[in-house]
Design a protein around this motif. Structure first.
Motif, PDB file in Angstrom:
ATOM      1  N   GLN A 215       0.802  -1.232   0.000  1.00 50.71           N
ATOM      2  CA  GLN A 215       0.000   0.000   0.000  1.00 50.71           C
ATOM      3  C   GLN A 215       0.837   1.287   0.000  1.00 50.71           C
ATOM      4  O   GLN A 215       0.288   2.370   0.100  1.00 50.71           O
ATOM      5  N   SER A 216       2.176   1.201  -0.104  1.00 49.32           N
ATOM      6  CA  SER A 216       2.997   2.420  -0.036  1.00 49.32           C
ATOM      7  C   SER A 216       4.195   2.383  -0.977  1.00 49.32           C
ATOM      8  O   SER A 216       4.982   3.323  -1.003  1.00 49.32           O
ATOM      9  N   ARG A 217       4.324   1.324  -1.706  1.00 48.44           N
ATOM     10  CA  ARG A 217       5.517   1.185  -2.552  1.00 48.44           C
ATOM     11  C   ARG A 217       5.058   0.856  -3.977  1.00 48.44           C
ATOM     12  O   ARG A 217       4.399  -0.151  -4.222  1.00 48.44           O
ATOM     13  N   LEU A 218       5.430   1.740  -4.915  1.00 52.77           N
ATOM     14  CA  LEU A 218       5.041   1.550  -6.308  1.00 52.77           C
ATOM     15  C   LEU A 218       6.263   1.122  -7.112  1.00 52.77           C
ATOM     16  O   LEU A 218       7.345   1.718  -7.003  1.00 52.77           O
ATOM     17  N   VAL A 219       6.085   0.093  -7.938  1.00 55.71           N
ATOM     18  CA  VAL A 219       7.169  -0.427  -8.770  1.00 55.71           C
ATOM     19  C   VAL A 219       6.706  -0.390 -10.218  1.00 55.71           C
ATOM     20  O   VAL A 219       5.666  -0.961 -10.563  1.00 55.71           O
ATOM     21  N   ALA A 220       7.487   0.333 -11.069  1.00 52.30           N
ATOM     22  CA  ALA A 220       7.213   0.403 -12.502  1.00 52.30           C
ATOM     23  C   ALA A 220       8.388  -0.221 -13.235  1.00 52.30           C
ATOM     24  O   ALA A 220       9.546   0.137 -12.989  1.00 52.30           O
ATOM     25  N   GLU A 221       8.103  -1.141 -14.150  1.00 47.80           N
ATOM     26  CA  GLU A 221       9.163  -1.875 -14.830  1.00 47.80           C
ATOM     27  C   GLU A 221       8.880  -1.918 -16.325  1.00 47.80           C
ATOM     28  O   GLU A 221       7.734  -1.973 -16.761  1.00 47.80           O
ATOM     29  N   GLY A 222      10.006  -1.879 -17.092  1.00 44.97           N
ATOM     30  CA  GLY A 222       9.924  -2.040 -18.534  1.00 44.97           C
ATOM     31  C   GLY A 222       9.515  -0.788 -19.282  1.00 44.97           C
ATOM     32  O   GLY A 222       8.372  -0.371 -19.175  1.00 44.97           O
ATOM     33  N   ASN A 223      10.455  -0.184 -20.025  1.00 47.53           N
ATOM     34  CA  ASN A 223      10.173   1.018 -20.846  1.00 47.53           C
ATOM     35  C   ASN A 223       9.450   2.088 -20.031  1.00 47.53           C
ATOM     36  O   ASN A 223       8.416   2.613 -20.436  1.00 47.53           O
ATOM     37  N   VAL A 224      10.026   2.414 -18.896  1.00 41.09           N
ATOM     38  CA  VAL A 224       9.386   3.354 -17.987  1.00 41.09           C
ATOM     39  C   VAL A 224       9.619   4.787 -18.473  1.00 41.09           C
ATOM     40  O   VAL A 224      10.737   5.173 -18.811  1.00 41.09           O
ATOM     41  N   GLU A 225       8.549   5.571 -18.482  1.00 33.24           N
ATOM     42  CA  GLU A 225       8.636   6.999 -18.762  1.00 33.24           C
ATOM     43  C   GLU A 225       7.812   7.736 -17.722  1.00 33.24           C
ATOM     44  O   GLU A 225       6.654   7.380 -17.479  1.00 33.24           O
ATOM     45  N   ALA A 226       8.418   8.750 -17.107  1.00 41.50           N
ATOM     46  CA  ALA A 226       7.715   9.581 -16.132  1.00 41.50           C
ATOM     47  C   ALA A 226       7.887  11.038 -16.524  1.00 41.50           C
ATOM     48  O   ALA A 226       8.978  11.461 -16.899  1.00 41.50           O
ATOM     49  N   LEU A 227       6.808  11.818 -16.435  1.00 39.35           N
ATOM     50  CA  LEU A 227       6.822  13.229 -16.808  1.00 39.35           C
ATOM     51  C   LEU A 227       6.261  14.038 -15.657  1.00 39.35           C
ATOM     52  O   LEU A 227       5.163  13.766 -15.167  1.00 39.35           O
ATOM     53  N   HIS A 228       7.046  15.020 -15.189  1.00 42.59           N
ATOM     54  CA  HIS A 228       6.598  15.877 -14.101  1.00 42.59           C
ATOM     55  C   HIS A 228       7.131  17.285 -14.308  1.00 42.59           C
ATOM     56  O   HIS A 228       8.343  17.502 -14.421  1.00 42.59           O
ATOM     57  N   ASP A 229       6.214  18.259 -14.397  1.00 39.78           N
ATOM     58  CA  ASP A 229       6.574  19.671 -14.466  1.00 39.78           C
ATOM     59  C   ASP A 229       7.545  19.954 -15.621  1.00 39.78           C
ATOM     60  O   ASP A 229       8.483  20.735 -15.493  1.00 39.78           O
ATOM     61  N   GLY A 230       7.349  19.276 -16.762  1.00 44.14           N
ATOM     62  CA  GLY A 230       8.184  19.499 -17.932  1.00 44.14           C
ATOM     63  C   GLY A 230       9.435  18.653 -17.993  1.00 44.14           C
ATOM     64  O   GLY A 230      10.141  18.664 -19.001  1.00 44.14           O
ATOM     65  N   THR A 231       9.755  17.918 -16.923  1.00 43.41           N
ATOM     66  CA  THR A 231      10.935  17.059 -16.896  1.00 43.41           C
ATOM     67  C   THR A 231      10.521  15.631 -17.235  1.00 43.41           C
ATOM     68  O   THR A 231       9.592  15.085 -16.645  1.00 43.41           O
ATOM     69  N   ARG A 232      11.229  15.018 -18.183  1.00 45.04           N
ATOM     70  CA  ARG A 232      10.915  13.652 -18.616  1.00 45.04           C
ATOM     71  C   ARG A 232      12.011  12.698 -18.143  1.00 45.04           C
ATOM     72  O   ARG A 232      13.203  12.973 -18.308  1.00 45.04           O
ATOM     73  N   LEU A 233      11.580  11.561 -17.565  1.00 47.25           N
ATOM     74  CA  LEU A 233      12.489  10.526 -17.093  1.00 47.25           C
ATOM     75  C   LEU A 233      12.210   9.242 -17.855  1.00 47.25           C
ATOM     76  O   LEU A 233      11.061   8.801 -17.949  1.00 47.25           O
ATOM     77  N   GLU A 234      13.270   8.648 -18.401  1.00 44.82           N
ATOM     78  CA  GLU A 234      13.174   7.355 -19.070  1.00 44.82           C
ATOM     79  C   GLU A 234      14.122   6.393 -18.367  1.00 44.82           C
ATOM     80  O   GLU A 234      15.296   6.731 -18.129  1.00 44.82           O
ATOM     81  N   ALA A 235      13.642   5.182 -18.027  1.00 48.20           N
ATOM     82  CA  ALA A 235      14.457   4.227 -17.274  1.00 48.20           C
ATOM     83  C   ALA A 235      13.955   2.817 -17.526  1.00 48.20           C
ATOM     84  O   ALA A 235      12.917   2.598 -18.177  1.00 48.20           O
ATOM     85  N   THR A 236      14.704   1.863 -16.969  1.00 51.20           N
ATOM     86  CA  THR A 236      14.304   0.455 -17.048  1.00 51.20           C
ATOM     87  C   THR A 236      13.360   0.080 -15.914  1.00 51.20           C
ATOM     88  O   THR A 236      12.369  -0.628 -16.109  1.00 51.20           O
ATOM     89  N   ARG A 237      13.645   0.629 -14.707  1.00 53.37           N
ATOM     90  CA  ARG A 237      12.833   0.269 -13.536  1.00 53.37           C
ATOM     91  C   ARG A 237      12.839   1.431 -12.551  1.00 53.37           C
ATOM     92  O   ARG A 237      13.880   2.065 -12.327  1.00 53.37           O
ATOM     93  N   ILE A 238      11.676   1.739 -11.981  1.00 52.08           N
ATOM     94  CA  ILE A 238      11.534   2.784 -10.973  1.00 52.08           C
ATOM     95  C   ILE A 238      10.804   2.192  -9.775  1.00 52.08           C
ATOM     96  O   ILE A 238       9.777   1.525  -9.924  1.00 52.08           O
TER      97      ILE A 238
END
Length: 716
Positions: A42-65
């Protein structure tokens, strides 16, 4: 089977896990896209595979977050890529950041600024969303293809801090290397990043070696004074001179201003030396335009010794003009300063005042009426009312003022067969006031009527291939009345006869001389435009007059009843070759009294030009020998990143070079280097021959060295 998931998250509370109030207070939601998104405990989020995150104009691309809501920490596995709104890119192997990407640590980080400058480090630390601190850093803008390739240049540093807000890069323990060979060490170094266009600090230095001034270095220092003003101070030091150069620029809402100046203390002259050039242009209300140009120097040789200008006469001017579709007004005040060793400022027309106005009245009596006036005055500092037998053969102190009123009416018709006819009538009233001249009257007035008839018969043809040809016979006959008063010729001392004034009522440039009696002119104009892309044209013409006019000199081509034959032509091809030529042929002896030609060749890799001028010996224009000169200039893109250029002037009469120069430039995505050599073969007694060598090297990728984007290569 992996499913693609999309979640719209508030960074303060992912997937609705946070309290609604904090969600409302968040400024902007984040967008997360991944192949798979899961929530643990209930407090830990895991994103895997071709991850893209966008916040306030900043884009993050990674394998796992992995995002931990309790701590607000992001653990990111790479390879990862963070792209800032301004275009900066941060690449790393692994990162531990906070939820806003503003603070944290990145391993194996590489920062790319504005797609130009690369900063590779062992690790990088993000602080406050503003600073990126890198340790054990290598900085370069050179394209590096492969792990074992060495960049042309790089800066190795113990620590580098990039300030995004101030757009500055700070180095600790910087070592500058060329081909991985240490060249210089700097404990502290600050350089503006490539996104900063106007940064306070040193610009690219240049080295100059001169036979007059010795070996010297120029180090410009740029100081912005706001968004619309700046000043550049350039110390120039050599064993011979101590010089400070200045450039000031200011942009106004309706104009601009630029000042160039320098002050020197050298061993060439006992006194201090200086020059000042200033120019400005301003748009005023009601279509008025104010322009000024100030030029002055302390001595005749200063501009040439320091290669500031090749001018041998300086003109300072302030002018006010207004142009509308039906009228023109202009007034100007000019001050001349001669630098020629055969001229004296006291006996030259140093101060000149000129004003003119013209108003057009179209569709009046079937034609067009023009009314205008001119006032002109020039002043010499000398008080002598005779000629002291100097080179110019002019009364030393003569001052002249003139006022002219003009009225003209003209009309054109198209007759049967396409013949174009025109008629014009002119009336001039001139008043002259002359002072300090024992050879002429003190006052003079004249009324000059004139009438002219002009005929043109244009023949056009369109060929089957689409080519267009024009053949146009030209004829004009005119009568100019009145007699020339006993006044000096100060304004019409040089007359040009060309295709522009072949059909004209008078070929003198000013009213102190007018053509008199019956004058006729005839010419033939031919032009062709080919669908293959080449164009050509030619004009042939001649002038006949009732009596020879002694005011025309030999080189004008108009000194006899029958003028020299005017020949002019041009040719331009689709592959960038262009040629223009003009000459006045004296058919009695088969020689040209005046001729000029220019040939150019321009394409993607070459830009070449050559010119030739010839002016015959003419005592009436104070020219005791003929002038004949070749000049050439051009540039060529050599293979690779090299380019070369050359320029020169060769005096055929004296059989010597007047000036010659060569330049070689190397430019790629990370460096721009330019080497020049020039030789001036001075003929004036107040100038000395000199040879100058110059070298400028600029590192690209910083705002002081120029953009690296245009030369970016692609690795194979």
């Amino acid at each position: 089977m992996r499913l693609r998931a999309l979640a719209i998250l508030w960074l303060a509370g992912l997937c609705g896990l946070a309290d609604p109030v904090s969600a409302q207070d968040a400024e902007q939601p984040a967008l997360l896209v991944a192949d798979q998104v899961t929530v643990e405990n209930q407090s830990r989020l895991v994103a895997e595979g071709n991850v893209e995150a966008l916040h306030d104009g900043t884009r993050l691309e990674a394998t796992r977050i992995v995002y931990d809501q309790d701590t607000g920490a992001l653990s990111i596995e790479g390879p990862l890529r963070i792209t800032e709104p301004g275009g900066d890119v941060l690449v790393a192997d692994r990162a531990d950041l906070d939820q806003d990407f503003e603070n944290g640590l990145l391993r194996g980080a590489r920062l790319v600024l504005d797609e130009q400058l690369q900063l590779a480090s062992v690790e990088a630390q993000r602080v406050g969303g503003r600073y990126t601190a890198l340790s054990k850093v290598a900085v370069t803008s050179c394209q590096v293809c492969g792990p074992n390739q060495t960049p042309l240049w790089q800066i190795r540093a113990r620590r580098v801090v990039h300030d995004e807000e101030e757009q500055q890069i700070y180095f600790d323990g910087a070592q500058f290397r060329v081909l991985d060979v240490p060249i210089a060490y700097l404990p502290r170094l600050r350089i503006p990043d490539p996104t900063l266009e106007r940064a306070r600090g040193f610009l690219t230095p240049s080295i100059r070696t001169s036979t007059l001034l010795g070996f010297g270095i120029k180090t410009p220092y740029f100081i912005p004074l706001g968004p619309s003003r700046d000043v550049t101070l350039t110390p120039y030091l050599s064993p011979v001179t101590r010089t400070l150069e200045l450039r000031y620029r200011q942009a106004f809402r309706y104009g601009d201003l630029e000042i160039l100046s320098a002050a020197s203390s050298d061993t060439l002259e006992n006194d201090g030396r200086a020059y000042l050039f200033a120019e400005g242009s301003f748009d005023l209300p009601r279509r008025f335009k104010l322009e000024f140009d100030l030029e002055t120097t302390s001595d005749e040789a200063y501009l040439s010794d320091y290669d500031y200008s090749s001018k041998d006469r300086l003109d300072s001017e302030i002018a006010l003009t207004r142009t509308t579709p039906l009228s023109f007004f202009g007034t100007e005040l000019i001050h001349y300063q001669t630098l020629r060793d055969d001229e004296r400022n006291a006996t030259q027309p140093t101060i000149v005042i000129h004003s003119e106005y013209e108003q057009r009245f179209p569709d009046l009596w079937g034609g067009e009426l023009r009314l205008g006036g001119v006032t002109q005055g020039h002043y010499r500092y000398s008080d002598l009312n005779v000629d002291s037998n100097d080179a110019d053969d002019v009364v030393d102190g003569r001052d002249v003022a003139r006022a002219t009123l003009e009225a003209s009416w003209r009309r054109r018709w198209t007759l049967q067969g396409g013949l174009r006819a025109g008629v014009a009538g002119h009336l001039w009233a001139d008043r002259f006031e002359i002072r300090q001249d024992a050879t002429s009257d003190r006052h003079a007035s004249q009324i000059t009527p004139a009438v002219e008839v002009e005929l043109r018969w244009p023949w056009t043809r369109v060929g089957g291939d689409g080519g267009r040809t024009l053949i146009e016979p030209l004829f004009q006959t005119a009568w100019i009345g009145g007699e020339r008063p006993n006044i000096p010729n100060d304004e019409s001392t040089r007359v040009e006869f060309d295709e522009g004034n072949l059909i004209d009522i008078s070929r003198f440039p000013a009213a102190d001389r007018r053509e008199r009696g019956r004058v006729s002119a005839m010419g033939l104009r031919w032009q062709h435009s080919d669908p293959l892309g080449w164009t050509a044209g030619m004009t042939v013409g001649r002038v006949w007059r009732e009596d020879a006019d002694p005011a025309f000199t030999r080189s004008s081509g108009l000194d006899d009843e029958e003028s020299d034959l005017l020949l002019a032509g041009h040719l331009a091809t689709a592959d960038g070759l262009a040629f223009t030529a003009r000459g006045l042929l004296d058919e009695e002896d088969g020689t040209f009294n005046k001729a000029a030609a220019r040939a150019t060749w321009t394409n993607r890799i070459v830009d070449l030009g050559a010119s030739y001028i010839l002016v015959a010996r003419d005592p009436g224009e104070n020219r005791d020998s003929a002038t004949s000169e070749w000049s050439f200039d051009g540039g060529y893109d050599l293979p690779g990143d090299w380019s070369g250029e050359a320029e020169g002037r060769y005096d055929l009469v004296d059989d010597r070079f007047a000036r010659a120069g060569l330049g070689l430039t190397y430019e790629n995505e990370c460096v721009s280097a330019r080497f020049t050599v020039s030789r001036r073969f001075a003929s004036s007694t107040n100038l000395e021959p000199s040879t100058d060598f110059g070298l400028t090297v600029a590192l690209k990728g910083f705002s002081t060295g120029g953009s690296a984007k245009e030369y970016r290569r692609t690795c194979n």
